[in-house]
Design a protein around this motif. Structure first.
Motif, PDB file in Angstrom:
ATOM      1  N   ASN A 297       7.517  42.370  -2.137  1.00 31.08           N
ATOM      2  CA  ASN A 297       6.840  41.983  -0.908  1.00 31.08           C
ATOM      3  C   ASN A 297       7.688  41.006  -0.104  1.00 31.08           C
ATOM      4  O   ASN A 297       8.440  40.198  -0.666  1.00 31.08           O
ATOM      5  N   LEU A 298       7.533  41.076   1.190  1.00 29.28           N
ATOM      6  CA  LEU A 298       8.126  40.107   2.105  1.00 29.28           C
ATOM      7  C   LEU A 298       7.006  39.297   2.734  1.00 29.28           C
ATOM      8  O   LEU A 298       5.839  39.701   2.689  1.00 29.28           O
ATOM      9  N   PRO A 299       7.315  38.189   3.363  1.00 25.34           N
ATOM     10  CA  PRO A 299       6.246  37.404   3.997  1.00 25.34           C
ATOM     11  C   PRO A 299       5.478  38.188   5.059  1.00 25.34           C
ATOM     12  O   PRO A 299       4.341  37.856   5.377  1.00 25.34           O
ATOM     13  N   TRP A 300       6.085  39.224   5.573  1.00 27.67           N
ATOM     14  CA  TRP A 300       5.467  39.955   6.685  1.00 27.67           C
ATOM     15  C   TRP A 300       5.140  41.419   6.385  1.00 27.67           C
ATOM     16  O   TRP A 300       4.602  42.125   7.237  1.00 27.67           O
ATOM     17  N   ALA A 301       5.446  41.906   5.178  1.00 27.20           N
ATOM     18  CA  ALA A 301       5.145  43.298   4.828  1.00 27.20           C
ATOM     19  C   ALA A 301       5.080  43.454   3.312  1.00 27.20           C
ATOM     20  O   ALA A 301       5.839  42.808   2.576  1.00 27.20           O
ATOM     21  N   SER A 302       4.185  44.340   2.865  1.00 26.95           N
ATOM     22  CA  SER A 302       4.031  44.562   1.426  1.00 26.95           C
ATOM     23  C   SER A 302       4.736  45.847   1.003  1.00 26.95           C
ATOM     24  O   SER A 302       4.842  46.801   1.776  1.00 26.95           O
ATOM     25  N   ALA A 303       5.223  45.844  -0.242  1.00 24.87           N
ATOM     26  CA  ALA A 303       5.984  46.968  -0.785  1.00 24.87           C
ATOM     27  C   ALA A 303       5.096  47.841  -1.667  1.00 24.87           C
ATOM     28  O   ALA A 303       4.141  47.357  -2.287  1.00 24.87           O
TER      29      ALA A 303
ATOM     30  N   SER B  46       0.910  47.780  -8.261  1.00 26.11           N
ATOM     31  CA  SER B  46       0.853  47.114  -9.555  1.00 26.11           C
ATOM     32  C   SER B  46       0.126  45.772  -9.539  1.00 26.11           C
ATOM     33  O   SER B  46      -0.230  45.249 -10.585  1.00 26.11           O
ATOM     34  N   ASN B  47      -0.098  45.209  -8.361  1.00 27.58           N
ATOM     35  CA  ASN B  47      -0.701  43.878  -8.272  1.00 27.58           C
ATOM     36  C   ASN B  47      -1.807  43.907  -7.229  1.00 27.58           C
ATOM     37  O   ASN B  47      -1.544  43.826  -6.028  1.00 27.58           O
ATOM     38  N   SER B  48      -3.035  44.015  -7.707  1.00 23.51           N
ATOM     39  CA  SER B  48      -4.165  44.141  -6.793  1.00 23.51           C
ATOM     40  C   SER B  48      -4.442  42.858  -6.020  1.00 23.51           C
ATOM     41  O   SER B  48      -5.094  42.889  -4.970  1.00 23.51           O
ATOM     42  N   LYS B  49      -3.927  41.728  -6.515  1.00 25.21           N
ATOM     43  CA  LYS B  49      -4.193  40.443  -5.869  1.00 25.21           C
ATOM     44  C   LYS B  49      -3.159  40.097  -4.801  1.00 25.21           C
ATOM     45  O   LYS B  49      -3.362  39.184  -4.001  1.00 25.21           O
ATOM     46  N   ALA B  50      -2.051  40.797  -4.802  1.00 25.35           N
ATOM     47  CA  ALA B  50      -0.991  40.502  -3.835  1.00 25.35           C
ATOM     48  C   ALA B  50      -1.435  40.910  -2.433  1.00 25.35           C
ATOM     49  O   ALA B  50      -2.247  41.807  -2.249  1.00 25.35           O
ATOM     50  N   SER B  51      -0.911  40.221  -1.439  1.00 27.96           N
ATOM     51  CA  SER B  51      -1.246  40.536  -0.052  1.00 27.96           C
ATOM     52  C   SER B  51      -0.759  41.938   0.285  1.00 27.96           C
ATOM     53  O   SER B  51       0.248  42.413  -0.247  1.00 27.96           O
ATOM     54  N   LYS B  52      -1.465  42.590   1.183  1.00 26.63           N
ATOM     55  CA  LYS B  52      -1.124  43.960   1.536  1.00 26.63           C
ATOM     56  C   LYS B  52      -1.056  44.115   3.047  1.00 26.63           C
ATOM     57  O   LYS B  52      -1.821  43.506   3.785  1.00 26.63           O
ATOM     58  N   GLY B  53      -0.127  44.965   3.472  1.00 24.08           N
ATOM     59  CA  GLY B  53      -0.047  45.310   4.877  1.00 24.08           C
ATOM     60  C   GLY B  53       0.915  44.438   5.660  1.00 24.08           C
ATOM     61  O   GLY B  53       1.696  43.657   5.108  1.00 24.08           O
ATOM     62  N   LEU B  54       0.861  44.592   6.981  1.00 26.90           N
ATOM     63  CA  LEU B  54       1.714  43.841   7.895  1.00 26.90           C
ATOM     64  C   LEU B  54       1.029  42.551   8.334  1.00 26.90           C
ATOM     65  O   LEU B  54      -0.174  42.543   8.603  1.00 26.90           O
ATOM     66  N   SER B  55       1.807  41.503   8.429  1.00 22.39           N
ATOM     67  CA  SER B  55       1.303  40.281   9.049  1.00 22.39           C
ATOM     68  C   SER B  55       1.454  40.407  10.559  1.00 22.39           C
ATOM     69  O   SER B  55       2.032  41.380  11.068  1.00 22.39           O
TER      70      SER B  55
ATOM     71  N   GLU C 240      15.794  38.384   7.160  1.00 25.69           N
ATOM     72  CA  GLU C 240      15.311  37.037   6.838  1.00 25.69           C
ATOM     73  C   GLU C 240      14.213  36.586   7.805  1.00 25.69           C
ATOM     74  O   GLU C 240      14.173  35.433   8.245  1.00 25.69           O
ATOM     75  N   SER C 241      13.354  37.553   8.160  1.00 28.86           N
ATOM     76  CA  SER C 241      12.169  37.335   8.998  1.00 28.86           C
ATOM     77  C   SER C 241      12.494  36.956  10.441  1.00 28.86           C
ATOM     78  O   SER C 241      11.620  36.526  11.190  1.00 28.86           O
ATOM     79  N   ARG C 242      13.747  37.112  10.849  1.00 27.33           N
ATOM     80  CA  ARG C 242      14.161  36.670  12.182  1.00 27.33           C
ATOM     81  C   ARG C 242      14.438  37.863  13.094  1.00 27.33           C
ATOM     82  O   ARG C 242      15.230  38.756  12.760  1.00 27.33           O
ATOM     83  N   ILE C 243      13.824  37.845  14.244  1.00 28.19           N
ATOM     84  CA  ILE C 243      14.057  38.905  15.222  1.00 28.19           C
ATOM     85  C   ILE C 243      15.507  38.916  15.673  1.00 28.19           C
ATOM     86  O   ILE C 243      16.103  39.976  15.892  1.00 28.19           O
TER      87      ILE C 243
ATOM     88  N   HIS D  41       3.409  38.675  12.327  1.00 29.31           N
ATOM     89  CA  HIS D  41       4.850  38.657  12.590  1.00 29.31           C
ATOM     90  C   HIS D  41       5.457  40.029  12.308  1.00 29.31           C
ATOM     91  O   HIS D  41       6.349  40.488  13.042  1.00 29.31           O
ATOM     92  N   GLY D  42       4.945  40.677  11.276  1.00 25.56           N
ATOM     93  CA  GLY D  42       5.424  42.022  10.975  1.00 25.56           C
ATOM     94  C   GLY D  42       5.145  42.979  12.121  1.00 25.56           C
ATOM     95  O   GLY D  42       5.998  43.811  12.476  1.00 25.56           O
ATOM     96  N   LYS D  43       3.971  42.859  12.713  1.00 28.71           N
ATOM     97  CA  LYS D  43       3.636  43.723  13.849  1.00 28.71           C
ATOM     98  C   LYS D  43       4.556  43.438  15.037  1.00 28.71           C
ATOM     99  O   LYS D  43       4.973  44.357  15.756  1.00 28.71           O
ATOM    100  N   THR D  44       4.899  42.170  15.229  1.00 31.79           N
ATOM    101  CA  THR D  44       5.836  41.805  16.293  1.00 31.79           C
ATOM    102  C   THR D  44       7.199  42.440  16.051  1.00 31.79           C
ATOM    103  O   THR D  44       7.852  42.932  16.991  1.00 31.79           O
TER     104      THR D  44
END
Length: 972
Positions: free
Chosen positions: A752-758, A764-773, A728-731, A775-778
């Motif tokens: 997708n999660l707020p911090w990483a893309s699946a 399937s969705n070229s408009k969706a965000s991609k990669g790590l945020s 749930e996005s919590r360290i 926070h994901g890198k943290t």
């Protein structure tokens, strides 16, 4: 679990990370499947923005090496000569020497580029390089000097191979980097000028043979050398052959290469690894068959067309309807052998050349002109034919294929094969009639012919028929060094690619080299492994992937895709007269046995018979199983053999599973809230199950725990969390799950999660965000410091690369396969696999039929439609349709076991055996390969891999060692 396994496990956990035109198109950007470069290349490649290096099509390169003085850079020159024809000149008369060369390699050391005029130069070296460039010559500078010398190069825009030292090793590294025998990986450690700053250095791939063996190779080279030395010495002592050359290539590295004995028993000329040998019947697979392969894939000829379709003279004979495919398989019913030389009449052969006797058979032996066309070829066409389909080895087959090839290409075959194969690949010695190109002393003599040509045969083909055909025949006539044979073998191992060029399509190589007959072991032109273990051919330790050929003169080449191995033996066993001693002593096969013994390969028969014992001695780790959600959470008793699902303790024990990773999973959509609580609930259920079965299974939190649990005879349970939604996005939640025993986190599931893309969303969705945020890198950094594996199965491609840029530890891809074989978003593409290897990570092979076999979905749809008939529901998904089928139809839909082996093969070839593991996904999939119905069937996988040629050492890594290695390397 045996005591041996427990001892083995202790050693596993001590392991560290291993070191890390239409046809002739440039493929240098693609990693090659067959090369496993582990040497640290010290050469730094600079100014390669145009991708000039490594050099590609060698048929277009006329190469000059420029050195400051005679005798300089000896090791560089010797190494470069292994790859291509090179001419060496001093700087003096630079312009005149290089007039007719289009690729200049300037070798320089301390002082040569300082700006002063060298005593050996009429003009400044830099100015000469610039002038050569302006004259449209390609120039490469190989500099061996302190890094400060780079500052003198200013704006010189040519590729530079830089080494700080000029030692023998540095010279060889630079030469191999020039041609792609080593990939460039090194970078400048400091800044020397604005043009050459810290971190500069181009990256290239290995594209040709590497001539320095790494000590980390899986073969004990010293021990192997002693075995081969002893066998070769026996052959010479027993006069089976006066000498020989043996060459062994493993994973693109020449690991053994040695010449033995002398050219003849007179012992006047020592054998050399560079000597040229009469290959005899190897001509079939290195001369005629490659020509047929090219013409087939270009659709110039069709294998199921007939001889009469291409050869006018055949149309009035008993051979007009014989298909080319049967000709290549030696199933055309041809006469095995026609002794043409016995039909010669007085006057057909004489001791001197004349216009009407222009066919040179040997020194001082000339045959009547056009004898082949007027007598031999008609005799073959009129020869009797037995029933088609029976295997009868016949030289006439390849005479026929040569005639077909020359008719459709309008070129002599010896010219055509040079054009399409030998010259582009840098095969300098391969060819027919070598006395027209090489000095007699470079060619090993064969027979002292006392009955036909009455002279020592030196550089003239031993086979009488081939000699009478002008030295060029489909079945014989080809000469070569071991080096050129190795290049050809590596081309085939690479499935048609070498030197950055695509020579054949992969499917063409697969077609010709695989078994194509119901009646014999043969491929199309190629000989192959004999499945009858009594024959022990070509070696008692060979496997079903092996193909190649032997030659009557005492030669062989055997290519082993399963072990990425090439074995070459060249001899002149027919000197001074034909002898069977080489065969009686079984020299060729015994050397091949020795190679396999050092690879720790078991005999096929023994491996198949003992596969259960072998499996029991492995430490088997399954990196992904969904039984928690499938059976444990619902309250099923895993201590009993269940009638549902894939997993329970009795079946785990039967399958020899020592370490089972239990996946904690929550559907992203169903648990948008409460996923963390649901994860903890699953771990509670797992702990309760373990408490009830403490005599057979225990939770492991570390590799030390695993070692102790397995040694006690129990199954080690490891927790993996499949889906970052559960933290749930919590360290803090990540840390809690880690403290409860979770040792890897699969970053995403299919959303997708707020911090990483699946992967499912990225694909399937070229408009969706991609990669790590950020926070994901943290989160990745925190996983590294916790000692928690980052699992990139399900992760989007951009997320994958973002993680590799952040993580300081090897990563895991717990349950995925090869996209190149099955294009599904859940599988990894070649570039991802290459990056995984460089990271030191591991990919676990997934057993799901849909990820293994592209035809699975279509089979399910077809079977369901046929089974359900009018009651078929069109909106059902693939899983529901499969589960609606009766068991017998489900089995028909399942992927064949061979598809799983194919993915393992591909992954091993792509990333190496140190980076492949098992991640079955049992209880998370509805369909698995035929024969692997549940966890009890893991021994079947061991059996299949052994049958496919994998060694016990390979199996130890794939079935467990590799997973445990990355787990240990992530621990704090």
């Amino acid at each position: 679990m045996s005591f041996l396994s427990a001892v083995l496990l202790a050693s596993i956990l001590a392991l560290g990370n291993p070191v890390n035109a239409q046809h002739q198109q440039n493929l240098s950007h693609q990693p090659n499947l067959s090369y496993q470069q582990t040497l640290h290349n010290q050469t730094v490649l600079l100014n390669n923005q145009k991708g000039i290096l490594p050099l590609k099509d060698l048929s277009k390169q006329k190469i000059a090496l420029l050195v400051p003085r005679e005798g300089a850079f000896k090791e560089f020159i010797e190494q470069a000569s292994r790859y291509a024809e090179v001419s060496t000149f001093t700087y003096a008369n630079f312009e005149e020497h290089t007039k007719y060369y289009n690729q200049l390699i300037v070798l320089a050391e301390e002082g040569d580029i300082s700006g002063r005029v060298s005593a050996n130069l009429g003009d400044n070296l830099m100015a000469q390089i610039l002038l050569a460039q302006s004259n449209r010559k390609s120039v490469v500078l190989a500099l061996f000097a302190e890094g400060e010398q780079l500052a003198n190069l200013g704006g010189l825009q040519v590729p530079i191979l830089w080494n700080a030292k000029k030692g023998a090793l540095e010279q060889r590294y630079a030469a191999m980097t020039l041609f792609g025998g080593l990939g460039a990986t090194a970078k400048l450690a400091k800044t020397f000028s604005n043009n050459f700053q810290k971190g500069a250095g181009a990256q290239t791939e290995q594209i040709r043979l590497q001539y320095l063996a790494d000590e980390k190779t899986s073969i004990n080279i010293s021990k192997l050398g002693k075995k081969i030395d002893a066998i070769a010495a026996e052959a010479i002592r027993e006069q089976a052959t006066p000498g020989a050359v043996v060459m062994v290539v493993k994973d693109g590295q020449v690991i053994f290469e040695k010449a033995y004995g002398t050219h003849t028993y007179a012992q006047k000329t020592q054998n050399s690894i560079h000597d040229i040998y009469d290959l005899a019947s190897i001509s079939k697979i290195m001369g005629t068959t490659p020509v047929v392969m090219r013409l087939t894939e270009d659709r110039v000829i069709a294998l199921d067309s007939t001889m009469g379709n291409y050869l006018w003279q055949a149309r009035t004979t008993n051979k007009k309807d014989i298909k080319l495919r049967t000709v290549l398989l030696h199933e055309a019913g041809f006469t095995p052998f026609i002794p043409f030389y016995k039909n010669l009449k007085a006057g057909d052969v004489q001791r001197h050349y004349a216009a009407d006797h222009a066919v040179q058979l040997a020194d001082s032996s000339f045959m009547r002109t056009n004898y082949y066309q007027e007598v031999m070829w008609p005799m073959m066409l009129q020869s009797p034919v037995k029933p088609i389909g029976e295997y009868v080895y016949s030289d006439i087959s390849m005479y026929v294929m040569k005639e077909v090839a020359e008719q459709v290409t309008s070129k002599p075959m010896e010219e055509y094969v040079q054009e399409i194969l030998y010259k582009p690949l840098g095969m300098k010695t391969a060819g027919y009639n070598p006395r027209q190109r090489f000095d007699r002393t470079q060619i090993v003599p064969t027979e002292q012919d006392t009955s036909f040509r009455k002279v020592l045969l030196a550089g003239y083909v031993h086979d009488q028929g081939a000699a009478m055909a002008g030295g060029v025949a489909g079945h014989a006539g080809l000469f070569s060094s071991a080096n050129d044979l190795a290049i050809f073998g590596q081309l085939l191992l690479n499935r048609g690619e070498y030197g950055g060029m695509r020579i054949f399509k992969p499917e063409t190589v697969d077609l010709f080299t695989s078994n194509q007959s119901k009646n014999s072991r043969r491929g199309l032109g190629f000989d192959r492994f004999d499945p009858n273990p009594k024959n022990e051919y070509p070696s008692k330790l060979a496997n079903p992937s092996v193909y190649g050929h032997t030659g009557y003169t005492g030669t062989c080449i055997w290519i082993d895709p399963a072990n990425q191995l090439i074995y070459i033996f060249l001899s002149n066993r027919v000197h001074p007269q034909v002898s069977t001693k080489l065969l009686n002593l079984n020299i060729r096969s015994r050397i091949q046995d020795a190679i396999y013994e050092e690879l720790k390969v078991m005999p096929q028969a023994a491996a198949q018979q003992d596969y259960k014992k072998i499996h029991d001695n492995l430490v088997v780790v399954d990196g992904h199983n969904d039984v928690i959600i499938e059976s444990i959470l619902p309250g099923l008793d895993l201590s009993k053999r269940l009638s549902v699902g894939h997993t329970d303790i009795p079946r785990l024990q039967e399958g020899g599973v020592d370490v089972q990773v239990f996946a904690v999973w929550s559907d992203d959509k169903k648990f948008k809230k409460g996923a963390f609580a649901h994860a903890n609930k699953q771990i509670d259920a797992l702990e309760a199950m373990l408490a009830k079965n403490k005599d057979s299974m225990a939770l492991a939190r570390s590799t030390k725990d695993i070692e102790a649990i397995v040694a006690s005879g129990k199954i080690a349970a490891v927790i993996g969390v499949e889906g970052g939604n559960m933290i749930e996005s919590r360290i803090a939640n990540l840390e809690t799950l880690f403290n409860r025993g979770a040792r890897y986190l699969t970053l995403t599931w299919n959303y997708n999660l707020p911090w990483a893309s699946a992967a499912a969303i990225e694909s399937s969705n070229s408009k969706a965000s991609k990669g790590l945020s950020e926070h994901g890198k943290t989160l990745i950094r925190r996983m590294n410091t916790l000692g928690m594996l980052v699992d990139l199965s399900h992760a989007g491609e951009q997320t994958f690369y973002d993680v590799l840029a952040v993580s300081t530890k090897p990563i895991l891809v717990s349950h995925s396969n090869a996209y190149a074989l099955t294009p599904h978003y859940r599988n990894l593409k070649d570039a991802q696999l290459k990056a995984l290897k460089e990271n030191g990570g591991v990919i676990g092979v997934n057993f799901y039929s849909q990820f293994l076999d592209s035809g699975y979905s279509e089979r399910v749809h077809r079977l369901y439609k046929k089974y359900a008939g009018k009651n078929a529901k069109t909106k059902l998904g693939i899983t529901s349709k499969y589960l609606a089928l009766p068991a017998v139809l489900r089995q028909q839909a399942d992927a064949p076991l061979s598809s799983l082996i194919a993915h393992i093969d591909y992954l091993v070839k792509m990333v190496g055996v140190d980076h492949v593991a098992i991640g079955s996904d049992f209880d998370g999939i509805e369909s698995s390969p035929q024969g692997l119905e549940d966890v009890s069937k893991f021994p079947i996988l061991t059996k299949a891999l052994l049958a496919h040629g994998y060694s016990v050492a390979d199996l130890e890594k794939i079935m467990g060692q590799n997973f445990l290695r990355v787990l240990k390397e992530n621990e704090i």
